[in-house]
Design a protein around this motif. Structure first.
Motif, short mmCIF file in Angstrom:
data_model
loop_
_atom_site.label_atom_id
_atom_site.label_comp_id
_atom_site.label_asym_id
_atom_site.label_seq_id
_atom_site.Cartn_x
_atom_site.Cartn_y
_atom_site.Cartn_z
N GLU A 86 0.83 -1.21 0.00
CA GLU A 86 0.00 0.00 0.00
C GLU A 86 0.87 1.27 0.00
O GLU A 86 0.58 2.22 -0.70
CB GLU A 86 -0.97 0.00 1.19
CG GLU A 86 -2.06 -1.03 1.07
CD GLU A 86 -2.86 -0.93 -0.22
OE1 GLU A 86 -3.24 0.20 -0.63
OE2 GLU A 86 -3.12 -1.99 -0.84
N LYS A 97 2.41 1.67 -3.47
CA LYS A 97 1.41 2.17 -4.43
C LYS A 97 1.27 3.68 -4.33
O LYS A 97 1.19 4.37 -5.35
CB LYS A 97 0.04 1.51 -4.19
CG LYS A 97 -0.05 0.08 -4.66
CD LYS A 97 -1.42 -0.47 -4.35
CE LYS A 97 -1.56 -1.92 -4.73
NZ LYS A 97 -2.89 -2.46 -4.37
N LYS A 98 1.25 4.19 -3.11
CA LYS A 98 1.14 5.63 -2.90
C LYS A 98 2.38 6.36 -3.39
O LYS A 98 2.30 7.43 -4.00
CB LYS A 98 0.89 5.94 -1.43
CG LYS A 98 -0.50 5.57 -0.96
CD LYS A 98 -0.68 5.84 0.51
CE LYS A 98 -2.05 5.35 0.96
NZ LYS A 98 -2.22 5.50 2.41
N GLU A 116 1.25 4.68 -10.65
CA GLU A 116 1.05 3.67 -11.69
C GLU A 116 2.31 2.84 -11.96
O GLU A 116 2.24 1.71 -12.42
CB GLU A 116 0.58 4.32 -12.99
CG GLU A 116 -0.85 4.83 -12.93
CD GLU A 116 -1.86 3.73 -12.66
OE1 GLU A 116 -1.79 2.66 -13.31
OE2 GLU A 116 -2.72 3.93 -11.78
N PHE A 134 4.09 1.46 -9.87
CA PHE A 134 4.10 0.31 -8.97
C PHE A 134 3.68 -0.96 -9.71
O PHE A 134 4.28 -2.02 -9.52
CB PHE A 134 3.18 0.52 -7.76
CG PHE A 134 2.95 -0.75 -7.00
CD1 PHE A 134 3.89 -1.21 -6.11
CD2 PHE A 134 1.80 -1.51 -7.22
CE1 PHE A 134 3.70 -2.40 -5.42
CE2 PHE A 134 1.61 -2.70 -6.54
CZ PHE A 134 2.55 -3.14 -5.64
N TYR A 135 2.65 -0.87 -10.54
CA TYR A 135 2.12 -2.06 -11.21
C TYR A 135 3.12 -2.64 -12.20
O TYR A 135 3.23 -3.86 -12.33
CB TYR A 135 0.77 -1.73 -11.87
CG TYR A 135 -0.25 -1.35 -10.83
CD1 TYR A 135 -0.87 -2.32 -10.07
CD2 TYR A 135 -0.55 -0.02 -10.57
CE1 TYR A 135 -1.78 -1.99 -9.07
CE2 TYR A 135 -1.45 0.34 -9.58
CZ TYR A 135 -2.07 -0.66 -8.84
OH TYR A 135 -2.95 -0.33 -7.85
#
Length: 135
Positions: free
Chosen positions: A42, A45-46, A50, A52-53
């Motif tokens: 989490e 991701k912050k 994008e 991160f993916y």
């Protein structure tokens, strides 16, 4: 809940996991794949948005290749997240493997020696580590 894995075969892992202390005690030959915890995911991701993916997809691809390699050799491994403490006994001393900055990686352990390995180079590094540590 306790996780114990003992082996009668000399070439397999012996791992004792004591969850209450978040410590994974390494004994004999062990391969540990480390990934981020849900809390860390989490946070990533912050921080990365994008991107991160893409990073996570790449890490999952290299992880899949690494575990396929281990499966093809019929070798055991364990999956842990970055919150676990990896430790081993060296005589009467307890040694702790330091945390890494990378979010996805592996630890190779054998005979009181360890190596931190990037998943991209896992197959080659695994082979080199085994050959080096058996001499």
């Amino acid at each position: 809940m306790f996780f114990f894995s003992f082996s009668c075969k000399k070439n397999e892992n012996t791992v004792i996991h004591i969850p209450n202390k978040d410590t994974l005690w390494l004994k004999e030959k062990t391969v540990v794949f480390i990934s981020p915890s849900l809390k860390k995911i989490e946070k990533l991701k912050k921080e990365q948005g994008e991107d991160f993916y893409t990073i996570a997809d790449d890490a999952n691809y290299y992880y899949a290749n690494s575990t396929e390699h281990m499966d093809s050799l019929h070798e055991k491994y364990t999956n842990q997240n970055e919150t676990v403490i990896l430790a081993y006994k060296d005589g009467t001393k307890t040694k702790v493997i330091p945390k890494q900055k990378s979010d996805w990686y592996s630890i190779l352990y054998k005979d009181r020696n360890f190596k931190v390995v990037d998943l991209i180079n896992f197959t080659e590094e695994y082979s080199l580590f085994l050959n080096h540590s058996t001499k």
